[in-house]
Design a protein around this motif. Structure first.
Motif, short mmCIF file in Angstrom:
data_model
loop_
_atom_site.label_atom_id
_atom_site.label_comp_id
_atom_site.label_asym_id
_atom_site.label_seq_id
_atom_site.Cartn_x
_atom_site.Cartn_y
_atom_site.Cartn_z
N ILE A 1 -7.31 10.62 13.41
CA ILE A 1 -7.85 10.57 12.16
C ILE A 1 -8.89 11.45 11.95
CG2 ILE A 1 -9.37 8.94 10.85
CD1 ILE A 1 -7.94 6.58 12.23
N LYS A 2 -9.66 11.90 12.74
CA LYS A 2 -10.95 12.68 12.23
C LYS A 2 -10.25 14.26 12.05
CE LYS A 2 -14.93 15.05 14.61
NZ LYS A 2 -15.73 15.13 15.77
N ASN A 3 -9.38 14.47 12.73
CA ASN A 3 -8.70 15.86 12.43
C ASN A 3 -8.06 15.82 10.98
OD1 ASN A 3 -9.31 17.03 14.88
ND2 ASN A 3 -7.22 16.45 16.04
N GLU A 4 -7.18 14.93 10.87
CA GLU A 4 -6.65 14.57 9.27
C GLU A 4 -7.74 14.27 8.38
OE1 GLU A 4 -3.54 11.75 9.60
OE2 GLU A 4 -2.30 12.92 10.88
N THR A 5 -8.82 13.95 8.61
CA THR A 5 -9.87 13.75 7.71
C THR A 5 -10.31 15.04 7.23
OG1 THR A 5 -10.39 11.49 8.15
CG2 THR A 5 -12.12 12.60 6.90
N ASN A 6 -10.54 15.79 8.27
CA ASN A 6 -11.05 17.22 7.97
C ASN A 6 -10.01 18.12 7.44
OD1 ASN A 6 -13.40 16.47 9.18
ND2 ASN A 6 -12.91 17.13 11.31
N SER A 7 -8.62 17.85 7.51
CA SER A 7 -7.76 18.74 6.89
C SER A 7 -6.72 17.88 5.83
CB SER A 7 -6.89 19.40 7.85
OG SER A 7 -5.68 20.23 7.41
N LYS A 8 -7.18 17.54 4.69
CA LYS A 8 -6.45 16.59 3.85
C LYS A 8 -4.87 17.06 3.44
CE LYS A 8 -9.55 13.25 3.08
NZ LYS A 8 -9.34 12.18 3.39
N GLU A 9 -4.97 18.27 3.34
CA GLU A 9 -3.56 18.83 2.99
C GLU A 9 -2.59 18.61 4.03
OE1 GLU A 9 -4.04 22.80 1.85
OE2 GLU A 9 -5.22 22.54 0.10
N ALA A 10 -3.06 18.56 5.35
CA ALA A 10 -2.28 18.46 6.47
C ALA A 10 -2.10 17.17 6.91
CB ALA A 10 -2.60 19.40 7.61
N CYS A 11 -2.62 16.09 6.22
CA CYS A 11 -2.77 14.76 6.43
C CYS A 11 -1.21 14.20 6.46
CB CYS A 11 -3.40 13.86 5.44
SG CYS A 11 -3.40 12.09 5.95
N ASN A 12 -0.89 13.68 7.52
CA ASN A 12 0.51 13.03 7.90
C ASN A 12 0.55 11.51 7.70
OD1 ASN A 12 3.06 12.45 8.65
ND2 ASN A 12 2.71 13.31 10.62
N LEU A 13 0.55 11.01 6.69
CA LEU A 13 0.48 9.56 6.21
C LEU A 13 1.68 8.87 7.14
CD1 LEU A 13 -0.36 9.28 2.64
CD2 LEU A 13 -1.75 9.25 4.41
N THR A 14 2.80 9.56 7.17
CA THR A 14 3.90 8.82 7.81
C THR A 14 3.70 8.39 9.26
OG1 THR A 14 4.90 11.02 8.45
CG2 THR A 14 5.54 10.16 6.34
N SER A 15 2.98 9.33 10.20
CA SER A 15 2.47 8.84 11.44
C SER A 15 1.77 7.77 11.33
CB SER A 15 2.01 10.14 12.16
OG SER A 15 0.86 10.32 11.71
N MET A 16 0.76 7.43 10.43
CA MET A 16 -0.12 6.48 10.18
C MET A 16 0.62 5.03 10.16
SD MET A 16 -3.20 7.32 11.13
CE MET A 16 -4.03 8.65 11.36
N TYR A 17 1.67 5.27 9.06
CA TYR A 17 2.42 4.04 8.82
C TYR A 17 3.16 3.37 9.94
CZ TYR A 17 0.73 3.34 4.34
OH TYR A 17 -0.14 2.79 2.98
N SER B 1 0.88 -1.42 0.09
CA SER B 1 -0.11 -0.16 0.01
C SER B 1 0.81 1.12 0.11
CB SER B 1 -0.75 0.03 1.32
OG SER B 1 -0.23 0.26 2.54
N THR B 2 2.22 1.11 0.38
CA THR B 2 3.04 2.47 0.25
C THR B 2 3.31 2.85 -1.28
OG1 THR B 2 4.97 0.97 0.28
CG2 THR B 2 4.08 1.63 2.34
N LYS B 3 2.93 1.79 -2.13
CA LYS B 3 3.09 2.01 -3.52
C LYS B 3 4.75 2.51 -4.12
CE LYS B 3 -1.70 3.14 -3.95
NZ LYS B 3 -2.78 4.11 -4.44
N GLY B 4 5.62 2.23 -3.27
CA GLY B 4 7.05 2.43 -3.52
C GLY B 4 7.35 3.41 -3.04
N ASN B 5 6.63 4.17 -2.18
CA ASN B 5 7.05 5.47 -1.33
C ASN B 5 8.26 5.00 -0.39
OD1 ASN B 5 7.15 7.65 0.48
ND2 ASN B 5 5.01 8.54 -0.56
N ILE B 6 9.36 5.36 -0.57
CA ILE B 6 10.42 4.95 0.45
C ILE B 6 10.26 5.51 1.63
CG2 ILE B 6 12.94 5.18 0.95
CD1 ILE B 6 13.26 5.15 -2.22
N ASN B 7 9.80 6.87 1.80
CA ASN B 7 9.57 7.45 3.18
C ASN B 7 8.73 6.61 3.93
OD1 ASN B 7 10.00 9.22 5.19
ND2 ASN B 7 8.12 10.55 4.41
N LEU B 8 7.47 6.13 3.30
CA LEU B 8 6.26 5.46 3.90
C LEU B 8 6.80 4.21 4.31
CD1 LEU B 8 3.27 6.79 1.95
CD2 LEU B 8 3.99 7.53 4.09
N SER B 9 7.45 3.56 3.53
CA SER B 9 7.76 2.11 3.96
C SER B 9 8.91 2.10 4.91
CB SER B 9 8.40 1.45 2.78
OG SER B 9 9.58 2.08 2.11
#
Length: 315
Positions: free
Chosen positions: A83-99, A49-57
Motif C-alpha cells: 500500500i505504501k509503495n502504491e500510494t507513493n506511485s499513483k500511476e502504477a497503482c494496481n487496483l486489481t491486486s487489491m480487489y 465500489s468497483t463502479k461497474g468496472n468489469i475487470n475489478l469485479s
C-alpha cells in the motif's frame, strides 16, 4: 463445538483478516463502512465500489474463489509495504491486486464461519477453567474501589456471556449486557446506536469494553466510541478496556504512553494496567470530562518497521 486448543487460533486469524480488510478499504477510499455483523452487506458494498468496472469485479470474484494458499497469505503479510509503495506511485497503482486480496479475505472469513464463529470462539475462551475471562482482573481492581457504591451499575459492551465474573462477582446491582448479536442474557444492540442518557439513571458506574475497540473498523470510529463511553459514565465512573497486547506493543500508531495521554485528554486517569503475553488490560477513572473535547482525525506514527500493525485511536 470449537475445540479449546483452536479457540485462540481462530480469534487471532479473524482479527488478522479484519485488520487487513480495513487497510485495503481505507486505501481504496470506500465511501460506505463495512459491517462485521453482516458479511452479505459487505460483499455488496465492495462490489458497488468497483463502479461497474468489469475487470475489478472479476478480480474480486477470482479472489473469493480461492482457497487458502501461501501466495495470497504472503501478500497479506506484505500489505503495508504494498500500500505504501502504491500510494507513493499513483500511476502504477494496481487496483486489481487489491480487489483480488479483498476477495480472498472475504473467502477466508466465510471459511472461518464469520462473526458467529468468532463469538463462539470468544465464548469458549471465557469458559471456567480456561483462564480466558478478562473480567477476573476487572473484579480484582474494582472491588476495593466500588465497595461503598451500593447498587452500582455496569455496562458490558460486546458481552458474550452472562456467566463471567462481571456478572457473577456481586459488585453490581445490575449489569447491562449488549452485543451486536443476541445471546442468552445478552441484548442485541450496537453501542454507537444506544439512545443517549437522559437522566443519571441512564449512566453507569463502570463500562467494560473488553476486546471491542480493536474490532472497530478504523481509528476515527474508535475515538468516537471512546467519546461516547464518556457520555454514559457517571461522575468518577470507571472504564475497563482490554486490547490485544500487539495494539500497544507492536503498532505504528499506538503504545501504552500515547494511549494514556489520549485518554487523559478526555478526562480519564489511569488507575491500573497490566500486560500479559497476549492481552493489555487497563482501568481508567473519569475525573472531569471536557465541556468541548478537541477532536483530531490525524494519526501520528511513533514506530515503524516490518511486522507492525496499524492499530490507532484518534480523539
Amino acid at each position: 463445538m470449537i475445540k479449546p486448543q483452536k479457540t485462540r487460533k481462530i480469534i487471532r486469524r479473524f482479527h488478522h483478516l479484519i485488520n487487513k480488510r480495513e487497510s485495503i478499504c481505507q486505501f481504496l477510499c470506500l465511501t460506505e463502512s463495512l459491517d462485521e455483523a453482516n458479511e452479505k452487506k459487505n460483499d455488496m458494498i465492495i462490489l458497488a465500489s468497483t463502479k461497474g468496472n468489469i475487470n475489478l469485479s472479476k478480480q474480486y470474484e477470482d479472489g473469493k474463489s480461492q482457497a487458502f494458499n501461501e501466495v495470497m497469505e504472503a501478500q497479506l503479510l506484505k500489505l503495508h509495504s504494498l500500500i505504501k509503495n502504491e500510494t507513493n506511485s499513483k500511476e502504477a497503482c494496481n487496483l486489481t491486486s487489491m480487489y483480488t486480496l479483498l476477495g480472498y479475505i472475504m473467502s477466508q472469513i466465510k471459511t472461518l464461519g464469520g462473526l458467529e464463529t468468532y463469538q463462539i470462539a470468544s465464548q469458549n475462551g471465557q469458559l471456567k477453567g480456561r483462564g480466558g475471562d478478562t473480567s477476573k482482573l476487572l473484579e480484582k481492581w474494582t472491588r476495593p474501589l466500588l465497595g461503598d457504591r451500593s447498587g452500582a451499575m455496569a455496562l458490558e459492551i460486546g458481552s458474550l456471556s452472562s456467566e463471567n465474573r462481571i456478572s457473577q462477582c456481586g459488585l453490581f446491582g445490575e449489569v447491562v449486557r449488549i452485543d451486536l448479536q443476541e445471546h442468552e442474557g445478552v441484548v442485541k444492540q450496537d453501542f454507537m446506536k444506544r439512545p443517549p442518557p437522559e437522566t443519571e439513571n441512564d449512566r453507569f458506574d463502570l463500562i467494560s469494553c473488553s476486546l471491542v475497540l480493536n474490532f472497530v473498523k478504523n481509528h476515527k470510529d474508535r475515538g468516537a466510541m471512546c467519546h461516547r463511553m464518556i457520555e454514559f459514565l457517571k461522575p468518577q465512573g470507571y472504564i475497563f478496556i482490554v486490547l490485544p497486547q500487539a495494539c500497544v506493543a507492536h503498532s505504528r500508531y499506538c503504545n501504552e504512553s500515547l494511549l494514556q495521554k489520549l485518554f487523559a485528554s478526555i478526562g480519564l486517569t489511569l488507575i491500573n494496567s497490566h500486560q500479559s503475553d497476549k492481552l493489555y488490560y487497563c482501568l481508567y477513572q473519569l475525573q472531569k470530562a471536557p465541556s468541548q473535547p478537541k477532536r483530531s482525525s490525524k494519526r501520528v506514527k511513533i514506530n515503524d518497521g516490518p511486522g507492525l500493525n496499524n492499530f490507532g485511536i484518534t480523539l
